[in-house]
Design a protein around this motif. Structure first.
Motif, PDB file in Angstrom:
ATOM      1  N   LEU A  31      22.199  15.390 -69.986  1.00 28.28           N
ATOM      2  CA  LEU A  31      21.794  16.250 -71.095  1.00 28.28           C
ATOM      3  C   LEU A  31      22.915  17.182 -71.551  1.00 28.28           C
ATOM      4  CD1 LEU A  31      18.146  17.133 -70.054  1.00 28.28           C
ATOM      5  CD2 LEU A  31      18.923  15.452 -71.739  1.00 28.28           C
ATOM      6  N   LYS A  32      23.784  17.583 -70.629  1.00 19.39           N
ATOM      7  CA  LYS A  32      24.898  18.457 -71.007  1.00 19.39           C
ATOM      8  C   LYS A  32      25.839  17.778 -71.991  1.00 19.39           C
ATOM      9  CE  LYS A  32      25.621  21.753 -67.312  1.00 19.39           C
ATOM     10  NZ  LYS A  32      26.539  22.173 -66.239  1.00 19.39           N
ATOM     11  N   GLU A  33      26.151  16.513 -71.711  1.00 18.85           N
ATOM     12  CA  GLU A  33      27.096  15.777 -72.545  1.00 18.85           C
ATOM     13  C   GLU A  33      26.403  14.909 -73.591  1.00 18.85           C
ATOM     14  OE1 GLU A  33      30.127  13.858 -70.285  1.00 18.85           O
ATOM     15  OE2 GLU A  33      30.247  15.518 -68.873  1.00 18.85           O
ATOM     16  N   GLY A  34      25.084  14.766 -73.491  1.00 19.09           N
ATOM     17  CA  GLY A  34      24.334  13.995 -74.473  1.00 19.09           C
ATOM     18  C   GLY A  34      24.620  12.511 -74.454  1.00 19.09           C
ATOM     19  N   ARG A  35      24.739  11.939 -73.255  1.00 20.41           N
ATOM     20  CA  ARG A  35      25.001  10.501 -73.172  1.00 20.41           C
ATOM     21  C   ARG A  35      24.260   9.876 -72.000  1.00 20.41           C
ATOM     22  NH1 ARG A  35      30.437   9.588 -69.987  1.00 20.41           N
ATOM     23  NH2 ARG A  35      30.544  11.583 -68.946  1.00 20.41           N
ATOM     24  N   ILE A  36      24.098   8.568 -72.077  1.00 20.94           N
ATOM     25  CA  ILE A  36      23.432   7.821 -71.014  1.00 20.94           C
ATOM     26  C   ILE A  36      24.440   7.588 -69.892  1.00 20.94           C
ATOM     27  CG2 ILE A  36      22.331   5.638 -70.400  1.00 20.94           C
ATOM     28  CD1 ILE A  36      21.268   5.509 -73.261  1.00 20.94           C
ATOM     29  N   GLU A  37      24.037   7.910 -68.665  1.00 22.84           N
ATOM     30  CA  GLU A  37      24.892   7.722 -67.498  1.00 22.84           C
ATOM     31  C   GLU A  37      24.676   6.356 -66.846  1.00 22.84           C
ATOM     32  OE1 GLU A  37      27.214   9.850 -66.048  1.00 22.84           O
ATOM     33  OE2 GLU A  37      26.991  11.110 -67.826  1.00 22.84           O
ATOM     34  N   SER A  38      23.408   5.931 -66.741  1.00 27.78           N
ATOM     35  CA  SER A  38      23.105   4.671 -66.074  1.00 27.78           C
ATOM     36  C   SER A  38      21.728   4.171 -66.484  1.00 27.78           C
ATOM     37  CB  SER A  38      23.176   4.840 -64.550  1.00 27.78           C
ATOM     38  OG  SER A  38      22.245   5.799 -64.127  1.00 27.78           O
ATOM     39  N   ILE A  39      21.494   2.892 -66.157  1.00 32.39           N
ATOM     40  CA  ILE A  39      20.184   2.297 -66.376  1.00 32.39           C
ATOM     41  C   ILE A  39      19.633   1.874 -65.025  1.00 32.39           C
ATOM     42  CG2 ILE A  39      20.639   1.553 -68.733  1.00 32.39           C
ATOM     43  CD1 ILE A  39      21.236  -1.251 -67.651  1.00 32.39           C
ATOM     44  N   MET A  40      18.320   1.848 -64.911  1.00 31.31           N
ATOM     45  CA  MET A  40      17.668   1.476 -63.660  1.00 31.31           C
ATOM     46  C   MET A  40      16.808   0.232 -63.895  1.00 31.31           C
ATOM     47  SD  MET A  40      15.202   3.792 -61.232  1.00 31.31           S
ATOM     48  CE  MET A  40      16.315   5.173 -61.419  1.00 31.31           C
ATOM     49  N   ILE A  41      16.918  -0.712 -62.958  1.00 32.77           N
ATOM     50  CA  ILE A  41      16.157  -1.957 -63.023  1.00 32.77           C
ATOM     51  C   ILE A  41      15.403  -2.107 -61.714  1.00 32.77           C
ATOM     52  CG2 ILE A  41      16.324  -4.460 -63.247  1.00 32.77           C
ATOM     53  CD1 ILE A  41      19.028  -3.921 -64.670  1.00 32.77           C
ATOM     54  N   PRO A  42      14.100  -2.431 -61.762  1.00 29.51           N
ATOM     55  CA  PRO A  42      13.360  -2.634 -60.510  1.00 29.51           C
ATOM     56  C   PRO A  42      13.989  -3.737 -59.674  1.00 29.51           C
ATOM     57  CG  PRO A  42      11.861  -2.595 -62.375  1.00 29.51           C
ATOM     58  CD  PRO A  42      13.255  -2.628 -62.934  1.00 29.51           C
ATOM     59  N   GLY A  43      14.076  -3.509 -58.372  1.00 30.87           N
ATOM     60  CA  GLY A  43      14.631  -4.509 -57.467  1.00 30.87           C
ATOM     61  C   GLY A  43      13.751  -5.742 -57.408  1.00 30.87           C
ATOM     62  N   ASN A  60      25.742   1.604 -63.692  1.00 32.82           N
ATOM     63  CA  ASN A  60      26.457   2.601 -64.480  1.00 32.82           C
ATOM     64  C   ASN A  60      26.688   2.110 -65.903  1.00 32.82           C
ATOM     65  OD1 ASN A  60      26.678   4.409 -62.335  1.00 32.82           O
ATOM     66  ND2 ASN A  60      28.523   3.413 -61.595  1.00 32.82           N
ATOM     67  N   TRP A  61      26.681   3.042 -66.833  1.00 34.41           N
ATOM     68  CA  TRP A  61      26.857   2.712 -68.251  1.00 34.41           C
ATOM     69  C   TRP A  61      28.191   2.009 -68.497  1.00 34.41           C
ATOM     70  CZ3 TRP A  61      23.491   2.316 -71.982  1.00 34.41           C
ATOM     71  CH2 TRP A  61      23.932   2.244 -73.295  1.00 34.41           C
ATOM     72  N   GLN A  62      29.205   2.311 -67.707  1.00 34.21           N
ATOM     73  CA  GLN A  62      30.524   1.691 -67.866  1.00 34.21           C
ATOM     74  C   GLN A  62      30.494   0.190 -67.605  1.00 34.21           C
ATOM     75  OE1 GLN A  62      29.917   4.369 -65.927  1.00 34.21           O
ATOM     76  NE2 GLN A  62      30.996   6.008 -66.985  1.00 34.21           N
ATOM     77  N   ASN A  63      29.488  -0.298 -66.892  1.00 39.00           N
ATOM     78  CA  ASN A  63      29.379  -1.723 -66.592  1.00 39.00           C
ATOM     79  C   ASN A  63      28.688  -2.513 -67.708  1.00 39.00           C
ATOM     80  OD1 ASN A  63      29.333  -0.284 -63.736  1.00 39.00           O
ATOM     81  ND2 ASN A  63      30.189  -2.323 -63.479  1.00 39.00           N
TER      82      ASN A  63
END
Length: 88
Positions: A31-43, A60-63
């Motif tokens: 929220l500080k930087e206003g960007r998505i950091e990562s996504i979560m997928i159920p195992g 991670n969003w970089q991937n």
């Protein structure tokens, strides 16, 4: 601009080996930087995120390589254990 609700409807696929990882269950936002950091997928083995003992994948969003109309392509190494963080 893409909505987070639109992201949740897309299949996540690893471009290295074509593995279908599943649909996004949650998104981590900085929220500080206003960007998505990562996504979560159920195992694997979880049904609607409720049943099962496996951990969730946190990518991670970089991937993320590309977000298409139906899929999200991610670039993860062959060994998912090294590329993905886990959350219980």
């Amino acid at each position: 601009m893409i909505k987070t609700s639109d992201l949740r409807e897309k299949e996540v696929i690893n471009v290295r080996d074509g593995t279908k990882l599943g649909l996004i269950s949650d998104i981590e936002v900085n929220l500080k930087e206003g960007r998505i950091e990562s996504i979560m997928i159920p195992g694997p083995g979880k049904i609607l995120g409720l049943f099962g003992r496996n951990q969730d994948y946190i990518i991670n969003w970089q991937n993320i390589v590309r977000i298409g109309s139906d899929v999200i392509l991610v670039d993860l190494t062959q060994n998912l254990e090294e590329s993905i963080n886990y959350e219980e």
